[in-house]
Design a protein around this motif. Sequence first.
Motif, PDB file in Angstrom:
ATOM      1  N   ASP A   1       0.828  -1.215   0.000  1.00 42.34           N
ATOM      2  CA  ASP A   1       0.000   0.000   0.000  1.00 42.34           C
ATOM      3  C   ASP A   1       0.858   1.259   0.000  1.00 42.34           C
ATOM      4  O   ASP A   1       0.557   2.225  -0.686  1.00 42.34           O
ATOM      5  CB  ASP A   1      -0.921   0.028   1.225  1.00 42.34           C
ATOM      6  CG  ASP A   1      -2.158  -0.835   1.047  1.00 42.34           C
ATOM      7  OD1 ASP A   1      -2.453  -1.219  -0.107  1.00 42.34           O
ATOM      8  OD2 ASP A   1      -2.820  -1.124   2.061  1.00 42.34           O
ATOM      9  N   GLN A   2       1.935   1.252   0.786  1.00 40.63           N
ATOM     10  CA  GLN A   2       2.752   2.447   0.972  1.00 40.63           C
ATOM     11  C   GLN A   2       3.813   2.630  -0.113  1.00 40.63           C
ATOM     12  O   GLN A   2       4.256   3.748  -0.348  1.00 40.63           O
ATOM     13  CB  GLN A   2       3.415   2.413   2.342  1.00 40.63           C
ATOM     14  CG  GLN A   2       2.421   2.435   3.480  1.00 40.63           C
ATOM     15  CD  GLN A   2       3.078   2.196   4.830  1.00 40.63           C
ATOM     16  OE1 GLN A   2       4.279   1.967   4.921  1.00 40.63           O
ATOM     17  NE2 GLN A   2       2.277   2.237   5.890  1.00 40.63           N
TER      18      GLN A   2
ATOM     19  N   GLN B   1       3.747   2.290  -3.382  1.00 34.24           N
ATOM     20  CA  GLN B   1       3.285   2.896  -4.639  1.00 34.24           C
ATOM     21  C   GLN B   1       4.033   2.400  -5.868  1.00 34.24           C
ATOM     22  O   GLN B   1       4.660   3.150  -6.590  1.00 34.24           O
ATOM     23  CB  GLN B   1       3.371   4.416  -4.549  1.00 34.24           C
ATOM     24  CG  GLN B   1       2.541   4.987  -3.425  1.00 34.24           C
ATOM     25  CD  GLN B   1       2.684   6.484  -3.305  1.00 34.24           C
ATOM     26  OE1 GLN B   1       3.448   7.111  -4.022  1.00 34.24           O
ATOM     27  NE2 GLN B   1       1.956   7.079  -2.378  1.00 34.24           N
ATOM     28  N   GLY B   2       4.024   1.081  -6.079  1.00 36.95           N
ATOM     29  CA  GLY B   2       4.606   0.505  -7.285  1.00 36.95           C
ATOM     30  C   GLY B   2       6.076   0.154  -7.200  1.00 36.95           C
ATOM     31  O   GLY B   2       6.622  -0.447  -8.116  1.00 36.95           O
ATOM     32  N   LYS B   3       6.764   0.520  -6.130  1.00 34.33           N
ATOM     33  CA  LYS B   3       8.184   0.196  -5.991  1.00 34.33           C
ATOM     34  C   LYS B   3       8.401  -1.236  -5.531  1.00 34.33           C
ATOM     35  O   LYS B   3       9.491  -1.771  -5.640  1.00 34.33           O
ATOM     36  CB  LYS B   3       8.862   1.142  -5.000  1.00 34.33           C
ATOM     37  CG  LYS B   3       8.893   2.577  -5.464  1.00 34.33           C
ATOM     38  CD  LYS B   3       9.502   3.467  -4.416  1.00 34.33           C
ATOM     39  CE  LYS B   3       9.336   4.928  -4.821  1.00 34.33           C
ATOM     40  NZ  LYS B   3       9.663   5.811  -3.712  1.00 34.33           N
TER      41      LYS B   3
ATOM     42  N   GLN C   1       6.719  -5.305  -5.558  1.00 36.02           N
ATOM     43  CA  GLN C   1       5.767  -6.204  -6.219  1.00 36.02           C
ATOM     44  C   GLN C   1       5.769  -7.559  -5.527  1.00 36.02           C
ATOM     45  O   GLN C   1       6.785  -7.989  -4.994  1.00 36.02           O
ATOM     46  CB  GLN C   1       6.129  -6.442  -7.698  1.00 36.02           C
ATOM     47  CG  GLN C   1       6.153  -5.222  -8.565  1.00 36.02           C
ATOM     48  CD  GLN C   1       7.518  -4.558  -8.562  1.00 36.02           C
ATOM     49  OE1 GLN C   1       8.541  -5.201  -8.405  1.00 36.02           O
ATOM     50  NE2 GLN C   1       7.521  -3.244  -8.718  1.00 36.02           N
TER      51      GLN C   1
END
Length: 123
Positions: A38-39, A41-43, A45
């Motif tokens: 959640d925190q 942001q795409g960094k 996976q």
Amino acid sequence: MWLTATKRVRIESKAGTFRLQPGCPVEVPDNIAVKVLDQAQGKVQVVPAPILAPAFTEVPPSYRVGELVRVHSLDGSVWIGQVVTYQHEPPGQGTLPGHWYCVEHQAKQAWVHESLVGKEIEG
């Protein structure tokens, strides 16, 4: 849950410290992984659990996750690190077959071929 990152990420939690980097999956407790996803942001996976050895081979890895090992670098240096994960398949194109260990040393992680890893002698 197994996670990897697009760049180095350090996760501090009550369960411990987890260091993520590209191409080196790390198992993180589900409750922590959900918060990180959640925190981040795409960094960060979610990735499938690494395949430790193909079903057709009976060759077990020599070292286990968490074990201290001695690594003989190609530059001639020797260092002690802790096994984070391992896989039987090479981590990239054009690499040697056999077991590969993701070894952590001084907050850095590196994939090391089994031919360069030895047991750390205690005492």
